[in-house]
Scaffold this active site. Sequence first.
Site, short mmCIF file in Angstrom:
data_model
loop_
_atom_site.label_atom_id
_atom_site.label_comp_id
_atom_site.label_asym_id
_atom_site.label_seq_id
_atom_site.Cartn_x
_atom_site.Cartn_y
_atom_site.Cartn_z
CD GLU B 60 34.85 39.82 -8.29
OE1 GLU B 60 34.51 40.15 -9.45
OE2 GLU B 60 35.54 38.82 -8.04
CG HIS B 129 46.05 37.70 -7.48
ND1 HIS B 129 45.89 38.42 -8.62
CD2 HIS B 129 45.05 36.78 -7.50
CE1 HIS B 129 44.86 37.94 -9.32
NE2 HIS B 129 44.33 36.96 -8.65
C1 LIG Z 1 37.75 40.44 -10.59
C2 LIG Z 1 38.20 39.05 -10.38
N1 LIG Z 1 37.39 38.17 -9.78
C3 LIG Z 1 37.78 36.90 -9.58
C4 LIG Z 1 39.01 36.47 -9.94
C5 LIG Z 1 39.46 35.04 -9.66
N2 LIG Z 1 39.52 34.21 -10.83
C6 LIG Z 1 40.67 33.99 -11.46
S1 LIG Z 1 40.49 33.01 -12.81
C7 LIG Z 1 38.83 32.89 -12.56
C8 LIG Z 1 38.00 32.11 -13.52
C9 LIG Z 1 37.96 32.73 -14.86
O1 LIG Z 1 37.27 31.91 -15.76
P1 LIG Z 1 37.28 32.17 -17.31
O2 LIG Z 1 36.99 33.58 -17.58
O3 LIG Z 1 36.39 31.17 -17.93
O4 LIG Z 1 38.78 31.93 -17.76
P2 LIG Z 1 39.64 30.63 -17.78
O5 LIG Z 1 40.37 30.58 -16.48
O6 LIG Z 1 38.75 29.47 -18.02
O7 LIG Z 1 40.60 30.84 -18.90
C10 LIG Z 1 38.46 33.59 -11.41
C11 LIG Z 1 37.10 33.64 -10.89
C12 LIG Z 1 39.86 37.42 -10.55
N3 LIG Z 1 41.11 37.11 -10.92
N4 LIG Z 1 39.44 38.68 -10.75
#
Ligand SMILES: Cc1ncc(C[n+]2csc(CCOP(=O)(O)OP(=O)(O)O)c2C)c(N)n1
Lengths: 335, 335, 349, 349
Positions: B60, B129
């Site tokens: 972000e 959220h």
């Molecule tokens: C600061 C922030 N930005 C964006 C999100 C939205 N978001 C939730 S899960 C996700 C993907 C995360 O991917 P990864 O770290 O690979 O974890 P996985 O879900 O594959 O376990 C995103 C972008 C968030 N929760 N917090």
Amino acid sequence: MAMMRMRQAVMKALDDALREDPTVIMMGEDIAAAGGPFKVTEGLLEIHGPQRVIDTPISEMAFMGAAVGAAVCGMKPVVEMMFIEFIGVALDQLTTQAATMRYLSRGRLTTPLVVRASAGAGQGFGCQHSQMLDHWFRGTPGLKVCVASGSRSVYGLLRSAIEDPDPVVVLEPRILYGERDDFDEPDTFRIPLGKAEVVREGNDATIVACGQMVRVAKKAAEQDGLDAEVIDLLTIWPWDRETILKSVRKTGRLVTVEEATAGSGWGGDIVATVSTELFGALKAPPLRITLPDAPVPYNGELEARYLPSPDYVAAQTASLVSKNRIPEPWWRKAS
Amino acid sequence: MAMMRMRQAVMKALDDALREDPTVIMMGEDIAAAGGPFKVTEGLLEIHGPQRVIDTPISEMAFMGAAVGAAVCGMKPVVEMMFIEFIGVALDQLTTQAATMRYLSRGRLTTPLVVRASAGAGQGFGCQHSQMLDHWFRGTPGLKVCVASGSRSVYGLLRSAIEDPDPVVVLEPRILYGERDDFDEPDTFRIPLGKAEVVREGNDATIVACGQMVRVAKKAAEQDGLDAEVIDLLTIWPWDRETILKSVRKTGRLVTVEEATAGSGWGGDIVATVSTELFGALKAPPLRITLPDAPVPYNGELEARYLPSPDYVAAQTASLVSKNRIPEPWWRKAS
Amino acid sequence: MQAKNSNTPIARREALEDRIEQLKRMMEIRLVEERIQKLFSDGYVRGSTHLANGQEAVAVGIARTIDPDDIVTCTYRGHSHALALGATPQGVLGEICGRTIGCAGGLGGSMHLVEPSVGLMPTAAIIGAGLPIACGAAIAAKARGTDRVAVAIFGDGSANIGAFHESLNFAAIQKLPVVFICENNLYGEYSRINLTTPIEDIAIRATSYAMPGVIVDGQDVDAVAAAMETAVARARAGDGPSLMEMKTYRYSGHSRSDPATYRLPGELDQWLKRDPINLFADKLVGEGSLDAGGVETLRTQMKAEVEGATQEVLAAPQPEMIEMLSHINAAGPGADRRVTFWDDRAGKR
Amino acid sequence: MQAKNSNTPIARREALEDRIEQLKRMMEIRLVEERIQKLFSDGYVRGSTHLANGQEAVAVGIARTIDPDDIVTCTYRGHSHALALGATPQGVLGEICGRTIGCAGGLGGSMHLVEPSVGLMPTAAIIGAGLPIACGAAIAAKARGTDRVAVAIFGDGSANIGAFHESLNFAAIQKLPVVFICENNLYGEYSRINLTTPIEDIAIRATSYAMPGVIVDGQDVDAVAAAMETAVARARAGDGPSLMEMKTYRYSGHSRSDPATYRLPGELDQWLKRDPINLFADKLVGEGSLDAGGVETLRTQMKAEVEGATQEVLAAPQPEMIEMLSHINAAGPGADRRVTFWDDRAGKR
Ligand SMILES: Cc1ncc(C[n+]2csc(CCOP(=O)(O)OP(=O)(O)O)c2C)c(N)n1
Ligand SMILES: Cc1ncc(C[n+]2csc(CCOP(=O)(O)OP(=O)(O)O)c2C)c(N)n1
Ligand SMILES: [Mg+2]
Ligand SMILES: [Mg+2]
């Protein structure tokens, strides 16, 4: 009566807390070996050691978040944000993580941490190092926010904040670090969080202020012809309804002096509450004295005008008292 | 009259802006190839290409800051914060960098950028959220803050925000994305920033609301026995003094319905201003209907109670109108 | 159904010493996730939910290595870890259905599981948030003179957020007893890793902090445990943090009803061939501790248990209104429930 | 005093093509910084001020390599860069003294120098803030079909903040035309790098983003320029970002009147032996473009110019009150002053 600079009172509060409670630790940039950029943590490393007075990399997210984790695990971390603006890269950890820990665990995990930060204008640090920014925190469920107004209050607030079982932000007006005040309190002195103090009695108007504006309000109230009561808010969230309502009930007039823009200042909520609770009982409309809707200017003459001065507060208050009407702010006359 | 879901109105606003102005670009997580987590950017990548609809890493700070740089250099970036909470790790770039650019360059550099974010409660996304968090932005000199209330307003606000020469935050109540509303506006339709709209006329009280609370307020106002005027605030900073004062001058009573805690809500400033400007002219004390001072609960029954409902707003307003006294909030009765 | 006292988080955690129990736990995780998907379709789950099926070996491999009073921070994709660490199916399913028996009493939901009795902090819904918190737990462990470690679990996509970088640097310079565990399941939401990250192996990033970076076969529970043992030993010995990259894969979409159409063609099939549960079951059969029929028996048993837990949850009450107003600060009721880690076993319930 | 028209930022920038002018600019930077220190002691400077004496070669080496319409983001320690890029001594000293002739009209102060006509964005007072902004400038350059690059300048301590990591990753995956320049002066405030950063060479961190990481002798203006040329060419060609680490040293303390007692013993003396101005002067003498007397003549000339600029500043007016209320948003006066980079040379004044 002993005199003490606010800087020393901060130091004494931290030192006393570190001495009395082995779970207190401190984290921040250059707070240990260097004694802090404003010299408010000088000597603490030597006395309490590097396990308790911890210099961090330039990583506000890491050490703000580390305070959350350490707090949950039995420590009482005191984090320094050198300038409150720096929490703009780490706000999540305070408002979204620390403040929801108790809720999400239904009381099983708590975050007794303190964020101390220097804040406010008046010294030419420019628009990215001179704000109060308390509106980023105010009204977050689970979080308390205090503003110190001098040596005595910074000591009393910090000690209470460090002992509080929940997260607390204590803003220290940077401009006051070098100011000498009466200080004659024992180590047991505390200012209860959530309580305001009447620092000057008066009958014509109640001036509510916090931080460096308390001095401004007091000086204003001392001017000839004014008989204003001055309240030092001390905790700006949750704020002390009782003390303020009692005073305004007596004086019939409310003036807030805020180091904030009208859109972000704490005065909105207070004026709203007072207008509601004392509906029909006020002699004059409440007056908010705020900053203009502009960033903090660097130039000294401009910055002096930007901040409410004792003369300005006195004039605006006098006008309110004599006419029972709201005077125009200076910038509407100016532009 | 055509009906359109708010999701589609967002998409249309973005699509039209991308078509009409080659300097408009979009950045965010999974907004391009995936069409957005809430499907509000579906198809935009295919139409406008990956140079203009840009998927970003989970960073972000990087893309919020990139929007600042791109805006200064002649683009009009529209950034998506998927959930407004995520700006908690990047607030600095918006409030401290973007909002001071014009000031620090005395008009030579400006940041015409838009932050769009889904926000608000009601769908069980839990306490990290489901917030509005507009208090993080409100009152920052140089920054405007809007909240959409449906298809028409999201279109009108987004188009105006994207054309605005300064940074604007547009909050999109997530719960409304799937709601179908009348939408019969041409591509030239704009809602001027800073202007509120009277969405229902009435005489006994003025209910000011924004976002999903506009529907709640309207439904409340439609209940038997109530003759309330409802105002959709639309831009919450700077807010429309004229429209609100005019209405309250007529009705004599002000009610705010805020998806925020009392300590952080926009109602404080409005109630303060109205109390001051219409001092002596109000029939009843202004009433703020807010959230309790608690994080957003996950459980559905709890969350439904947590948010002001039409029945609750109607009952509180009716009580105010009939007794000219402030009714207790539900949580004071509950606890 | 197991006897009551074996269904406490701490008992469940201790049970993991047994290899058959490890297999059962992996099956349980898979079954709970599948059950959650159905509960979601049936309207029992609000908001969103993020399944970890396919990633069971990582969760169980970690849980069997660390101690119940080591501290764990994790994310919204945390059902697997919560169950592996010891949270009961009732606690997990209950939370996801918002019931009083949920591990956060129905206040938190799918993204906010918590189980202090086995070291699990509330899982965080903000990317990166858990890493600095784990650093703090490690600071506390050091300060309080224990040899406890903190474990931060996060995804591959999360390795691009600032908090990742700051935390690894901070932990390295302070030599904190932290193990950073990246579950590299190749996707962050709907984006494959190559679209957001210019390197293939997150472990490489350890170089920036002069700490070990280890690539681990996340489908092999024994490999996970072996790698963890080294990292945990290093941390306990005061030699500082490690970055572990667990190569794994999620069988489900990112959340809710995401059909995951963005996957590379054939990728899922490839990964299914190295299913962590099958791999481990085969190994146990190979070792002679189980036969093929035994595996099926276990699966049937676990299925019944998970279904039993689900029915228990669906019969459980919604939380009282007052609950949402109670845990704001110490002034509220229940402020005396605080769990004190490490010096107070009574806190572990 | 130079003729009026040679004292515009753009003329000053163009002058840098000449090697003698480069030397003069390095002398000017040194002298301006020394003058600021005295102005600070004399009470003309409010707040804080951060000198970059000792780091002149980095600033001039960068400025002579990039074009005036490449974009630069920098920090509070930016006097050197502002001057090198073309900001006049009057603009810099004027800003630091809060006068109308300051490059930000006295509104910004020492930490917020700005000179759009030569690509300098307002220098940021928040650590890390300039890196994402540079990425955005690079996005704009690409989108607008130019081959302009963005340069982000920051310190060694800033390589530990999240924005550093996010920006490098983002720029790498997007192949943005950015050059990230770390001025490694061995200290962040009062902390030596080894106390905050577990590696010695920040350039190593480029590995995490699959971009070139280059260690450069920051005391040698030609070495800086040569390294910059490679990185800038790469960026202009569309091959993506680079991380450049300029090894340098600040002779002053961190800010204001910091006596820098935290330095390692003898360290300053070692660095003084490789003073960038002396090194370059000797080189020019060696090349035969100057003799030793010529160097002294230049120094005397620059000294007079800086003193002249200082006196001009001290005689200049304070800004009008209305100024601080005017530049908040487009509704205010002066909203038509916007500089449009790249397509509008008229904006460059
Ligand atoms: C600061 C922030 N930005 C964006 C999100 C939205 N978001 C939730 S899960 C996700 C993907 C995360 O991917 P990864 O770290 O690979 O974890 P996985 O879900 O594959 O376990 C995103 C972008 C968030 N929760 N917090
Ligand atoms: C987010 C943030 N944290 C902390 C600071 C305070 N601060 C100002 S300069 C500085 C040191 C920076 O060191 P380095 O990056 O090495 O740059 P140098 O000053 O040596 O050029 C710090 C910590 C800040 N301005 N912003
Ligand atoms: Mg992933
Ligand atoms: Mg440095």
